[in-house]
Design an enzyme around this catalytic site. Structure first.
Site, PDB file in Angstrom:
ATOM      1  N   TYR A 146       0.615  -1.222  -0.033  1.00  0.00           N
ATOM      2  CA  TYR A 146      -0.057  -0.278  -0.011  1.00  0.00           C
ATOM      3  C   TYR A 146       0.965   1.202   0.089  1.00  0.00           C
ATOM      4  O   TYR A 146       1.825   1.323   0.749  1.00  0.00           O
ATOM      5  CB  TYR A 146      -0.973   0.044   1.222  1.00  0.00           C
ATOM      6  CG  TYR A 146      -1.798   1.326   1.255  1.00  0.00           C
ATOM      7  CD1 TYR A 146      -2.732   1.514   0.677  1.00  0.00           C
ATOM      8  CD2 TYR A 146      -1.679   2.256   2.389  1.00  0.00           C
ATOM      9  CE1 TYR A 146      -3.751   2.459   0.578  1.00  0.00           C
ATOM     10  CE2 TYR A 146      -2.366   3.195   2.406  1.00  0.00           C
ATOM     11  CZ  TYR A 146      -3.509   3.380   1.688  1.00  0.00           C
ATOM     12  OH  TYR A 146      -4.388   4.651   1.921  1.00  0.00           O
ATOM     13  N   ASP A 241       9.199   2.989  -0.119  1.00  0.00           N
ATOM     14  CA  ASP A 241       7.945   3.410   0.562  1.00  0.00           C
ATOM     15  C   ASP A 241       8.265   2.900   1.978  1.00  0.00           C
ATOM     16  O   ASP A 241       7.858   1.870   2.429  1.00  0.00           O
ATOM     17  CB  ASP A 241       6.621   2.820   0.134  1.00  0.00           C
ATOM     18  CG  ASP A 241       5.529   3.930   0.900  1.00  0.00           C
ATOM     19  OD1 ASP A 241       5.980   4.306   1.969  1.00  0.00           O
ATOM     20  OD2 ASP A 241       4.229   3.562   0.643  1.00  0.00           O
ATOM     21  N   LYS A 274       4.285   8.737   9.153  1.00  0.00           N
ATOM     22  CA  LYS A 274       4.113   8.170  10.610  1.00  0.00           C
ATOM     23  C   LYS A 274       5.044   8.537  11.464  1.00  0.00           C
ATOM     24  O   LYS A 274       4.802   9.545  11.989  1.00  0.00           O
ATOM     25  CB  LYS A 274       4.072   6.555  10.255  1.00  0.00           C
ATOM     26  CG  LYS A 274       2.725   6.335   9.341  1.00  0.00           C
ATOM     27  CD  LYS A 274       2.435   4.739   9.217  1.00  0.00           C
ATOM     28  CE  LYS A 274       0.962   4.738   8.772  1.00  0.00           C
ATOM     29  NZ  LYS A 274       0.936   4.095   7.223  1.00  0.00           N
TER      30      LYS A 274
END
Ligand SMILES: *Cc1c(COP(=O)(O)O)cnc(C)c1O
Length: 440
Positions: A146, A241, A274
Site C-alpha cells: 500500500y 516506501d 508516520k
C-alpha cells in the site's frame, strides 16, 4: 455491555449518520472483524481508554507513529511550546530546516527532503518526481503493498505481465492506471520478465521493503537485490516506501536493515511518514540532490502544500526523532517486540494452534500458519473467522491489535515487560477459543 449503555455503540450510531461508515478511514470501522469500533477518549503511554472508560493496551499506536507511546513528556512539551508560537504561517521556519537536517543525518541515501502532510501525498509526489526526472510514464508496484490512496496506485494485477493494472476503487478511470504494472511480491522471475518487456519505459519501481499492509512480509534478499540491479541497469528509480518502516524498524529504517546484508545498498527515493510526525500530520520524500532538484521551484516538477512543514507538526516530529536516536532505544524496542512474539508463539504452541511470527525493531506480524507467507495471495488465505475470534478474544480482555488480518502491529517504548506478560496470558485464553467457539 448492552448497546443502550455502551458508549462506543452510541457514538458509532451517531457517527454513521454524519460520517460515511462512521469513520474517517475505512479500517477503523471494524468491518473485517465485526463488532463495534472503540471510540478513543484519551491515551497515555501504552494504553488508551474508550468511550466506556475501558482501558486497552495499544498495539497499533496510530498505525505506527506513536513509537514513544502516547503523551511522551518531551514531545508534549515541544508541541505545547510550538502551539504558543503559532499554528501555521505559510512561510518558511527554522524548525523545517532542523527536521530536514535531522532526517537526512539518519538516512544517508537522501541528500534532500521535502516535507508534506500525509503518506499518500508523499507517495503521490514521489511518483510524479520519478516520472518527471526520468521522462517516463510507467511505474511498477507489488501486490499487497500500500502506498496511499493516490489514483495511479489503487491497482490490482492485470491478467498477465504484458497487461497493466485494473483500478481497485470506483472513481479511478482505466486511463489513470494504464501505466501501473502490478507484480507478485518476492517473485524474482516475474520481475525479470517484466523488466524484459517494459524496462525501458519504467520511471520507477515502488516497494514497501518490509510490507506492513499485508500483515508483515519481508522482501527476500535476492528479490531486493534483483530489484536494485534491474532498476540501475534500466535507469528506473527505485522508490522505497518507508512510510511505515521509516524509523520504526530501526534508526536507519528498512534501508539500513537491507544495507547491512547487501553492501552499498540504497534506494533512489525514500518516502517517509508516520513516525517522523510523532502522531501529527507530517510526511516526506527525499533522495539524491540531482533528482530532488527537479522539484519546483528549482525544477519543472510541481509540488506544493499550504500546511507542508507545519510548525506544530515539525515540533512533534523533531522531539520524537530526538528521543529515538538516544543510545539503546531500538535495542530495547526490538527486545520487547521479540519477547511479545515469542510469548504469543509459545501460547499458540501450547494450544496447538498453527502460528508463525516475525518482527523487526518495533514492528511485528503474526500469522495463523505454520510458516511465514511470502506474498499477498498467501496472506489472504488466512482463515478470517479464526483471526477474528482471536482478535475479539484479545479485545474483550483489553488488548488492542489491528482489526484486520492484513495489518502489522506495533510496539512502543512505553510498553513494559508486565504489559507483555499480561498480553501473553490473555493470548493463552484467546487461542483456546480457536478450538471451541464458533467465531464472529
Ligand atoms: C500508512 C502508509 C501510507 C499512507 O500514509 P497516509 O499518511 O495514511 O496517507 C503509505 N505507504 C505506507 C507503506 C503506509 O504504511
Amino acid at each position: 455491555m448492552k448497546p443502550d449503555t455502551d458508549g462506543n455503540q452510541q457514538l458509532f450510531q451517531r457517527a454513521q449518520k454524519v460520517i460515511p461508515g462512521g469513520v474517517n478511514s475505512p479500517v477503523r470501522a471494524f468491518k473485517a472483524v465485526g463488532g463495534t469500533p472503540r471510540f478513543v477518549k484519551r491515551a497515555q503511554g501504552a494504553y488508551f481508554w474508550d468511550a466506556n472508560d475501558q482501558r486497552y493496551t495499544d498495539y497499533i499506536g496510530s498505525w505506527g507513529p506513536m513509537i514513544l507511546g502516547h503523551g511522551h513528556p518531551a514531545v508534549v512539551e515541544a508541541v505545547q511550546k510550538a502551539c504558543l508560537e503559532g499554528f501555521s504561517f505559510g512561510a518558511p521556519t527554522e524548525r523545517e530546516v532542523e527536521l530536514a537536517e535531522e532526517i537526512l543525518s539518519l538516512v544517508p541515501s537522501m541528500d534532500m527532503v521535502r516535507l508534506v502532510s500525509s503518506g499518500t501525498e508523499a507517495g503521490m509526489s514521489a511518483i510524479r518526481l520519478a516520472r518527471g526526472a526520468t521522462g517516463r510514464s510507467k511505474i511498477l508496484k507489488f501486490e499487497g503493498c500500500y502506498h496511499g490512496h493516490a489514483d495511479a496506485l489503487l491497482v490490482k494485477a492485470g491478467s498477465g505481465l504484458a497487461t497493466f493494472g485494473h483500478a481497485t476503487s470506483a472513481g479511478v478511470p482505466a486511463e489513470v492506471v494504464q501505466h501501473t504494472l502490478v507484480l507478485e511480491y518476492n517473485n524474482v522471475q516475474q520481475l525479470e520478465e517484466a523488466f524484459g518487456l517494459h524496462g525501458k519505459e519504467l520511471a520507477c519501481v515502488m516497494i514497501e521493503p518490509i510490507a506492513g499492509n499485508m500483515n508483515f512480509v519481508r522482501a527476500s534478499l535476492p528479490f531486493m537485490q534483483r530489484c536494485r540491479e534491474l532498476c540501475t541497469q534500466h535507469r528506473a528509480l527505485f522508490v522505497f516506501d518507508e512510510v511505515m518502516t521509516g524509523f520504526r524498524v530501526g534508526l536507519h529504517s528498512a534501508q539500513g536493515v537491507y544495507a547491512k546484508a547487501i553492501p552499498g545498498f540504497a534506494p533512489d527515493i525514500t518516502v517517509l511518514g508516520k513516525v517522523i510526525g510523532g502522531g501529527m500530520p507530517l510526511a516526506a520524500f527525499g533522495g539524491k540532490r540531482a533528482v530532488m532538484e527537479q522539484l519546483a521551484p528549482l525544477g519543472p516538477v510541481y509540488q506544493a502544500g499550504t500546511l507542508s512543514g507545519n510548525p506544530v507538526a515539525t515540533a512533534c516530529g523533531l522531539a520524537t526523532l530526538r528521543e529515538i536516536r538516544k543510545p539503546g532505544f531500538y535495542e530495547e524496542l526490538a527486545r520487547k517486540t521479540q519477547k511479545l512474539m515469542a510469548g504469543l508463539k509459545g501460547a499458540a504452541d501450547q494450544a496447538g494452534v498453527p502460528f508463525s511470527v516475525d518482527s523487526e525493531g518495533g514492528m511485528f506480524g503474526f500469522f495463523l500458519f505454520d510458516t511465514l507467507p511470502q506474498n499477498y495471495a498467501k496472506v489472504m488465505t488466512t482463515d478470517n473467522k479464526r483471526f477474528n475470534t482471536f482478535f475479539h478474544g484479545m479485545l474483550e480482555k483489553g488488548f488492542y491489535f489491528a482489526p484486520a488480518l492484513y495489518e502489522a502491529g506495533f510496539m512502543s517504548a512505553a510498553h513494559t515487560d508486565d504489559d507483555i506478560a499480561a498480553t501473553v496470558a490473555a493470548a493463552q485464553d484467546a487461542f483456546k477459543l480457536l478450538h471451541s467457539k464458533p467465531s464472529y
